[in-house]
Design a protein around this motif. Structure first.
Motif, PDB file in Angstrom:
ATOM      1  N   TYR A  60      12.600  -1.451  -1.767  1.00 33.37           N
ATOM      2  CA  TYR A  60      13.009  -0.068  -1.951  1.00 33.37           C
ATOM      3  C   TYR A  60      12.276   0.460  -3.183  1.00 33.37           C
ATOM      4  O   TYR A  60      11.934  -0.310  -4.082  1.00 33.37           O
ATOM      5  CB  TYR A  60      14.523   0.042  -2.154  1.00 33.37           C
ATOM      6  CG  TYR A  60      15.321  -0.239  -0.898  1.00 33.37           C
ATOM      7  CD1 TYR A  60      15.530   0.762   0.046  1.00 33.37           C
ATOM      8  CD2 TYR A  60      15.846  -1.506  -0.661  1.00 33.37           C
ATOM      9  CE1 TYR A  60      16.247   0.502   1.207  1.00 33.37           C
ATOM     10  CE2 TYR A  60      16.567  -1.766   0.492  1.00 33.37           C
ATOM     11  CZ  TYR A  60      16.764  -0.757   1.422  1.00 33.37           C
ATOM     12  OH  TYR A  60      17.477  -1.022   2.569  1.00 33.37           O
ATOM     13  N   ARG A  61      12.044   1.748  -3.227  1.00 36.12           N
ATOM     14  CA  ARG A  61      11.317   2.340  -4.355  1.00 36.12           C
ATOM     15  C   ARG A  61      12.220   2.338  -5.583  1.00 36.12           C
ATOM     16  O   ARG A  61      12.900   3.312  -5.894  1.00 36.12           O
ATOM     17  CB  ARG A  61      10.840   3.745  -3.989  1.00 36.12           C
ATOM     18  CG  ARG A  61       9.758   3.736  -2.898  1.00 36.12           C
ATOM     19  CD  ARG A  61       9.319   5.148  -2.533  1.00 36.12           C
ATOM     20  NE  ARG A  61       8.211   5.104  -1.579  1.00 36.12           N
ATOM     21  CZ  ARG A  61       8.365   5.037  -0.255  1.00 36.12           C
ATOM     22  NH1 ARG A  61       9.581   4.989   0.283  1.00 36.12           N
ATOM     23  NH2 ARG A  61       7.304   5.023   0.536  1.00 36.12           N
ATOM     24  N   PRO A  98      13.549   1.731   3.511  1.00 36.35           N
ATOM     25  CA  PRO A  98      12.899   0.430   3.262  1.00 36.35           C
ATOM     26  C   PRO A  98      11.377   0.556   3.334  1.00 36.35           C
ATOM     27  O   PRO A  98      10.836   1.315   4.141  1.00 36.35           O
ATOM     28  CB  PRO A  98      13.430  -0.453   4.390  1.00 36.35           C
ATOM     29  CG  PRO A  98      14.631   0.249   4.918  1.00 36.35           C
ATOM     30  CD  PRO A  98      14.397   1.700   4.715  1.00 36.35           C
ATOM     31  N   VAL A  99      10.724  -0.201   2.451  1.00 37.09           N
ATOM     32  CA  VAL A  99       9.256  -0.276   2.453  1.00 37.09           C
ATOM     33  C   VAL A  99       8.880  -1.718   2.772  1.00 37.09           C
ATOM     34  O   VAL A  99       9.312  -2.645   2.076  1.00 37.09           O
ATOM     35  CB  VAL A  99       8.674   0.140   1.087  1.00 37.09           C
ATOM     36  CG1 VAL A  99       7.154   0.028   1.104  1.00 37.09           C
ATOM     37  CG2 VAL A  99       9.110   1.551   0.720  1.00 37.09           C
ATOM     38  N   ALA A 148       0.820  -1.214   0.000  1.00 35.42           N
ATOM     39  CA  ALA A 148       0.000   0.000   0.000  1.00 35.42           C
ATOM     40  C   ALA A 148       0.851   1.261   0.000  1.00 35.42           C
ATOM     41  O   ALA A 148       0.409   2.324  -0.427  1.00 35.42           O
ATOM     42  CB  ALA A 148      -0.928   0.002   1.217  1.00 35.42           C
ATOM     43  N   SER A 149       2.091   1.178   0.471  1.00 30.76           N
ATOM     44  CA  SER A 149       2.921   2.374   0.609  1.00 30.76           C
ATOM     45  C   SER A 149       4.036   2.479  -0.427  1.00 30.76           C
ATOM     46  O   SER A 149       4.697   3.520  -0.515  1.00 30.76           O
ATOM     47  CB  SER A 149       3.536   2.422   2.010  1.00 30.76           C
ATOM     48  OG  SER A 149       4.236   1.216   2.293  1.00 30.76           O
ATOM     49  N   TYR A 150       4.266   1.428  -1.207  1.00 31.37           N
ATOM     50  CA  TYR A 150       5.385   1.431  -2.146  1.00 31.37           C
ATOM     51  C   TYR A 150       5.280   2.574  -3.158  1.00 31.37           C
ATOM     52  O   TYR A 150       6.276   3.208  -3.502  1.00 31.37           O
ATOM     53  CB  TYR A 150       5.440   0.086  -2.876  1.00 31.37           C
ATOM     54  CG  TYR A 150       6.591  -0.065  -3.846  1.00 31.37           C
ATOM     55  CD1 TYR A 150       7.856  -0.430  -3.391  1.00 31.37           C
ATOM     56  CD2 TYR A 150       6.417   0.142  -5.211  1.00 31.37           C
ATOM     57  CE1 TYR A 150       8.915  -0.582  -4.272  1.00 31.37           C
ATOM     58  CE2 TYR A 150       7.468  -0.008  -6.105  1.00 31.37           C
ATOM     59  CZ  TYR A 150       8.714  -0.370  -5.630  1.00 31.37           C
ATOM     60  OH  TYR A 150       9.767  -0.512  -6.498  1.00 31.37           O
ATOM     61  N   TRP A 151       4.077   2.827  -3.659  1.00 33.46           N
ATOM     62  CA  TRP A 151       3.902   3.825  -4.713  1.00 33.46           C
ATOM     63  C   TRP A 151       3.571   5.207  -4.170  1.00 33.46           C
ATOM     64  O   TRP A 151       3.347   6.142  -4.943  1.00 33.46           O
ATOM     65  CB  TRP A 151       2.816   3.368  -5.682  1.00 33.46           C
ATOM     66  CG  TRP A 151       3.153   2.068  -6.343  1.00 33.46           C
ATOM     67  CD1 TRP A 151       2.709   0.830  -6.000  1.00 33.46           C
ATOM     68  CD2 TRP A 151       4.040   1.874  -7.445  1.00 33.46           C
ATOM     69  NE1 TRP A 151       3.255  -0.125  -6.816  1.00 33.46           N
ATOM     70  CE2 TRP A 151       4.076   0.487  -7.718  1.00 33.46           C
ATOM     71  CE3 TRP A 151       4.821   2.737  -8.236  1.00 33.46           C
ATOM     72  CZ2 TRP A 151       4.853  -0.049  -8.737  1.00 33.46           C
ATOM     73  CZ3 TRP A 151       5.583   2.196  -9.262  1.00 33.46           C
ATOM     74  CH2 TRP A 151       5.601   0.816  -9.497  1.00 33.46           C
ATOM     75  N   ALA A 181      -3.201   5.822 -11.973  1.00 35.06           N
ATOM     76  CA  ALA A 181      -3.242   5.343 -10.594  1.00 35.06           C
ATOM     77  C   ALA A 181      -3.521   3.846 -10.520  1.00 35.06           C
ATOM     78  O   ALA A 181      -4.094   3.246 -11.447  1.00 35.06           O
ATOM     79  CB  ALA A 181      -4.303   6.116  -9.808  1.00 35.06           C
ATOM     80  N   ARG A 182      -3.113   3.250  -9.424  1.00 39.66           N
ATOM     81  CA  ARG A 182      -3.389   1.825  -9.186  1.00 39.66           C
ATOM     82  C   ARG A 182      -4.889   1.583  -9.228  1.00 39.66           C
ATOM     83  O   ARG A 182      -5.702   2.433  -8.853  1.00 39.66           O
ATOM     84  CB  ARG A 182      -2.851   1.402  -7.825  1.00 39.66           C
ATOM     85  CG  ARG A 182      -1.348   1.390  -7.704  1.00 39.66           C
ATOM     86  CD  ARG A 182      -0.940   0.991  -6.295  1.00 39.66           C
ATOM     87  NE  ARG A 182      -1.354  -0.364  -5.976  1.00 39.66           N
ATOM     88  CZ  ARG A 182      -1.454  -0.841  -4.739  1.00 39.66           C
ATOM     89  NH1 ARG A 182      -1.220  -0.060  -3.707  1.00 39.66           N
ATOM     90  NH2 ARG A 182      -1.816  -2.091  -4.532  1.00 39.66           N
TER      91      ARG A 182
END
Length: 595
Positions: free
Chosen positions: A369-370, A363-364, A346-349, A410-411
């Protein structure tokens, strides 16, 4: 990203290209395009090959090779008490326990130990190089200068002419003379060079002791049979018949094209405009560098044998055998992994606040990593104080190497589109339907930035809106112009076609391996991130190595060719594992090699 009325727009050609690439792979069809791969690729020999290099001179009549001996004389750093000789200049040398003395021809020396020779100068073209050579006459019998040796020399020199701008230079190092001087590329009488002699046979001639070389065959020659682009109408494969075909440019083939039987249209973004587009302010978000493919990394691109193109080259094979073994073929088709871990995060993007530091070094979900972002500019200190990340400044890196985007789709954005088909045999239509019904955990790859995780799309077939009719039904319809097209169960037709494809494909050699690899890449790895292989800086303590702000993607490949003695070091010489390889076969992170 293209917009129409504020909503994302997908060109029909992009969707059709995505489907064709997947269709070519799963049906093992011919490549639709494979241009510009007719020349053998260049690669750099390893330092250990120097032990098989012998100094030679082309005889005065140009028909044989005279064996000489090489004497080193210190040249770098430039601390010699007399000026160094020019290449080809006659000199006098004397070797003693204290070292090598040399005198220019104008200072002829006679007496015990002095030998006449000719300077062989290539410049300070390698790190830690401190010697040049003088060639003095040897005692071995001459060898014939064959047409094969001449042709291979000319091919290598022609490669230098055409690819000089693509050959990496070592920063402050000098450029070797044969890379900039046409005179040094000639193999004329009394030319000095190096002969690679192994097992009593001269295999090739080179202008330097540790040279670049050419692969034994061009990529086009390594394409497995019946996979190269169709040369004529008679050679069409399933993908050519379904999606269309155009003869190779300049082939003079007639007919020169075949109209495909698939149309993609009515593409619509059904997600609300405000939810379908994510925008970035200012100059946009800087994407990671996407370099050109490196087909010279043959451990990734070539197979163990031509008979089994799906098998990677065995780990630890010497570099020369990787490039010069005639029993090689291309590994298969290049596909891009679905970034399963990143897609599920949920937070990667999301983009954290700049106050939290470089987003690429944070780190995610512990392991990610992004990867899609380019790290900020390199800082004076290489690592952070806790040594868990690279130290960067707060300034984004934007230059000609990368692109910045001001928005993306967007996703979970949803599109609908229609596929029209006509006159497609049951088996070939079944392959297309198979791709459209893979399941919720499979993803196709669409658009740009696929190595960075962009473009993963899931397809589903709307059976309620699907109409498919057989040739018999159309025949019945046309017998009576006043009649109606008979009804048909789309679900039954789809099932029948897919079953026909699976049954036919299962009888073809290699289909099981193709399907397994295709599904593995379409599903992605649940336990591993996806990125190019990296080398770890000395002293870094991170569980996984984050993106390097300096780039240095070559570092892993350099470490992968590390030697121990005369052999590839244990654990090195790794090939790209098969897509469906078992856990534990993934590429490891090497420690950086120290200069």
């Amino acid at each position: 990203m293209l917009l129409r009325d504020g909503r994302p727009h997908l060109p029909a050609t992009a969707l059709k290209g995505m489907l064709r690439a997947a269709y070519e792979a799963i049906t093992n069809s011919r490549f639709g395009v494979f241009n510009g791969h007719d020349d053998p690729l260049g690669w750099r020999r390893v330092a250990d090959d120097a032990r098989h290099m012998y100094p030679v001179r082309v005889s005065a009549d140009g028909k044989s090779l005279e064996f000489w001996e090489a004497v080193k004389f210190p040249s770098y750093p430039k601390a010699a008490t007399i000026p160094p000789p020019e290449h080809g200049e006659r000199v006098w040398v004397k070797t003693t326990k204290e070292g090598t003395e040399f005198r220019l021809d104008s200072e002829i020396r006679t007496g015990k130990g002095w030998e006449e020779g000719f300077a062989f100068i290539t410049g300070q073209n390698a790190e830690k190089k401190h010697d040049e050579r003088v060639f003095v006459r040897g005692r071995s019998k001459p060898a014939p200068l064959t047409d094969e040796l001449r042709e291979r020399w000319e091919a290598l020199m022609d490669h230098y002419r055409r690819h000089e701008q693509d050959i990496e230079s070592g920063g402050e190092l000098e450029i070797s003379p044969h890379r900039k001087s046409e005179e040094r590329r000639k193999l004329t009488p009394e030319t000095f060079c190096w002969a690679y002699k192994k097992n009593g046979r001269i295999e090739a001639l080179y202008p330097v002791m540790i040279p670049r070389d050419l692969a034994i065959a061009s990529p086009a020659e390594l394409v497995p049979p019946k996979v190269e682009p169709a040369a004529s109408y008679r050679d069409l494969s399933p993908a050519d018949r379904v999606f269309g075909w155009v003869a190779q440019e300049g082939s003079g083939t007639r007919p020169a094209a075949y109209r495909g039987r698939v149309r993609v249209n009515n593409i619509t973004c059904v997600t609300a405009a405000e939810k379908a587009v994510e925008r970035f302010s200012g100059k946009g978000l800087p994407l990671a560098i996407l370099a050109q493919p490196k087909p010279t990394q043959s451990r990734f691109y070539l197979s163990e044998s031509a008979a089994e193109p799906n098998r990677p080259i065995k780990d630890g094979i010497p570099k020369n055998d990787v490039h010069r073994d005639p029993d090689r073929a291309l590994r298969g088709r290049k596909i891009y992994w679905h970034h399963r871990r990143a897609a599920a995060s949920a937070s990667y993007w999301t983009q954290p606040s700049a106050s939290k530091g470089d987003p690429t070094q944070q780190p995610v979900d512990n392991d990610l990593y992004r990867e899609y972002r380019r790290p900020n500019a390199v800082a004076d200190e290489r690592l952070t104080d806790d040594r868990t990340a690279f130290q960067t400044t707060g300034e984004p890196q934007r230059d000609k190497q990368n692109r910045s985007v001001r928005g993306w789709i967007a996703r979970d954005t949803e599109f609908t589109f229609s596929i029209g088909v006509r006159d497609i045999p049951e088996v070939e239509l079944g392959a297309l339907l198979w791709l459209l019904t893979l399941g919720d955990d499979h993803h196709h790859r669409l658009g740009l930035g696929k190595p960075l995780g962009f473009g993963s799309v899931h397809l589903s077939l709307d059976l309620k809106e699907t109409e498919l009719h057989t040739g018999a039904q159309w025949s019945e319809y046309y017998r009576d112009l006043m009649g109606e097209l008979p009804g048909s169960s789309a679900e039954a037709t789809v099932t029948t076609c897919i079953q026909a494809f699976v049954q036919e494909a299962s009888n073809q050699p290699g289909f099981a391996a193709i399907e397994s690899a295709f599904r593995a890449a379409a599903r992605g790895k649940h336990d591993l991130p996806v990125h190019y292989p990296r080398a770890r800086p000395k002293g870094m303590r991170a569980r996984r190595t984050p993106p390097n702000p300096a780039g240095e993607s070559y570092a892993w490949f350099t470490a992968n060719e590390k030697l121990q003695g005369r052999d590839v070091a244990p654990g090195r010489g790794r090939s790209l594992p098969s897509a469906d390889a078992s856990r534990g076969s993934e590429l490891v992170v090497y420690d950086e090699e120290q200069p």
